[in-house]
Structure formats: structure tokens, C-alpha cells
Design an enzyme around this catalytic site. Structure first.
Site, short mmCIF file in Angstrom:
data_model
loop_
_atom_site.label_atom_id
_atom_site.label_comp_id
_atom_site.label_asym_id
_atom_site.label_seq_id
_atom_site.Cartn_x
_atom_site.Cartn_y
_atom_site.Cartn_z
N SER A 1 0.84 -1.19 0.00
CA SER A 1 0.00 0.00 0.00
C SER A 1 0.88 1.24 0.00
O SER A 1 1.91 1.28 0.68
CB SER A 1 -0.90 0.02 1.24
OG SER A 1 -1.58 1.26 1.34
N TYR B 1 -2.90 -1.09 10.10
CA TYR B 1 -2.81 -1.44 8.68
C TYR B 1 -1.59 -0.80 8.03
O TYR B 1 -0.80 -1.47 7.35
CB TYR B 1 -4.09 -1.02 7.95
CG TYR B 1 -4.04 -1.28 6.47
CD1 TYR B 1 -4.23 -2.56 5.97
CD2 TYR B 1 -3.80 -0.24 5.56
CE1 TYR B 1 -4.18 -2.82 4.60
CE2 TYR B 1 -3.77 -0.48 4.20
CZ TYR B 1 -3.95 -1.77 3.72
OH TYR B 1 -3.90 -2.01 2.37
#
Length: 252
Positions: free
Chosen positions: A147, A174
Site C-alpha cells: 500500500s 494497517y
């Protein structure tokens, strides 16, 4: 296939009989990656925690699609998958979770453990298990779906990639797990040498089930094109880097 702008090497056509494994391949970016690999002649194992869901997806995708029960957090499941899959040319570590939480004061240790168990330790477990099979491949490739929110460069100053002021300091579980994925990608590439191309992809915000009820973001199929590019890098292609879905290098 043509060269991809931003990558210093071209993309090669897959050899007949090439085999890929896509973890978390029954939905989202994983499903679209499987679909695109199948379309260019790569046989694909759909790694799915829920075997029934995986079987339905494999039946939908058709010829060349197979399913393997795979829970990346369960060593026995990973070991069984290695025996079932056998030969492997492309490993796509796509399985991931976002357990929620916010900043340091709003994130529990359980949320952190959940993120790292799947996104980091699960990725490492699967990679370690399939290294022998990949070493037997003439063109081994590993693609880790990461990401851009894990980029420390992008996180440390305002940038056009996401609403920096809104998310600054948030998403600890995350985002930090994806920072770890980026580090694991680099160190794995260094350890395995030039033959095994190991790269990470920043897919951008996509409409997936990563966040329950999320409807914002782009088409997962668009991100999958970035995975496929990295999965089919030429033998003189790059390794140990983080790339955007459209082929531009992302800073660590």
C-alpha cells in the site's frame, strides 16, 4: 507485450505451462489478478481460506483456474498448499486484512496483532514455504500487494497520493503493517538475488472488501494490471522496489 513506462525493463510473455498462486484470490484485487493471468495463458491457483468460495470462483473463471485451501496464518494450511500446488513460477501475496483502529491511542494490541499476523507474518510464511518451488522455475517472480499508505516518505510530508492532513497519524495497524511488507520485500529481494524478481505493488484505493461496506475507490481490475506487470517482468527487470499500479516507482 510492450515496455511499461517507468519500469527499466520490458514485460515478457509467459511460457506455456506457467503456474501462479494468488493468495486471497477469491475476491477483490486477487480475483482480478487471477482473471488477467488466466487470460494470457497462466494457470492459476486460487488461494482461499474458504474452500467453497474458492471453488465457486475457480468454476466462474474456467479453464486453468484451480483452488487450494490456504489460510496464510495457519502453518499447516500453508504446508498442505505447498504439496498440492507443486511447481510454481509466480507467487502473488495478496491476502490482507484491515482490522481497523486509528492512531496510537485508538488502536488495540489485538488490532495490531491481527494486521501483522496476516499482512506480514502470513506473507513471510507463504514466501518461505514456496521458495524451493520458485527456485526450480526458470523465471520466478514474487509480487507483494502492499500500500502507498505504508510509504514512510509519503507519510512524512503532505503529498497528492492521499488526504495527508486527514489521515496523518491514523491507521496505525494497517499502514505500519504495509511499511513492514515494504521492508520484507526489499530484504527478500536482496537475499534471493537477481533471478527471483521480488517487488511490491501500491494498488491505490480500490473497491474491495478490505474495509466492510467500502464503496469508494477505483476498479480492482485496474490495480491487477500492475500486479500482472510485475509478475511478468523480463529477466533483466527490477527487483526489490515498490511500484504504483501504473508502473511508476514509489518511494519507501
Amino acid at each position: 507485450m510492450t515496455d511499461i513506462e517507468g519500469l527499466p525493463a520490458g514485460i515478457r510473455s509467459p511460457e506455456p505451462g506457467s503456474v501462479a498462486l494468488v493468495t486471497g484470490g477469491n475476491s477483490g484485487i486477487g480475483l482480478e489478478t487471477a482473471r488477467q493471468l488466466l487470460a494470457i495463458g497462466v494457470d492459476v491457483w486460487i488461494g482461499a481460506r474458504d474452500l467453497d468460495k474458492g471453488q465457486r470462483v475457480a468454476a466462474e473463471l474456467g479453464s486453468g483456474a484451480r483452488v487450494v485451501q490456504l489460510d496464510v496464518t495457519d502453518p499447516s494450511s500453508v504446508g498442505a498448499a505447498v504439496h498440492q500446488v507443486g511447481a510454481l513460477d509466480i507467487l502473488v501475496n495478496n491476502a490482507g486484512v484491515n482490522p481497523g483502529g486509528d492512531g496510537i491511542a485508538g488502536t488495540t494490541l489485538e488490532q495490531l496483532r491481527s494486521a501483522y499476523e496476516t499482512n506480514v507474518f502470513g506473507l513471510i510464511s507463504v514466501t518461505q514455504a514456496f521458495i524451493p518451488a520458485l527456485h526450480r522455475s526458470p523465471h520466478p517472480r514474487i509480487v507483494n500487494v502492499s500500500s502507498g499508505t505504508g510509504s514512510l516518505t509519503w507519510n512524512s510530508s503532505p503529498n497528492p497520493q492521499f488526504d495527508w492532513e486527514r489521515v496523518k497519524g491514523g491507521g496505525l495497524a494497517y499502514r505500519s503493517s504495509k511499511t513492514a511488507v515494504n521492508a520484507v520485500t526489499l530484504l527478500t529481494a536482496q537475499a534471493l538475488g537477481e533471478k527471483v524478481k521480488v517487488n511490491a505493488l501500491a494498488p491505490g484505493l480500490r473497491r474491495t472488501n478490505l474495509i466492510a461496506g467500502m464503496s469508494a475507490g477505483g476498479n480492482p481490475a485496474e490495480a491487477a494490471t500492475g500486479v500482472v506487470r510485475l509478475a511478468l517482468l523480463a529477466d533483466d527487470g527490477p527487483t526489490g522496489a515498490l511500484w504504483s499500479w501504473d508502473g511508476m516507482r514509489v518511494p519507501w
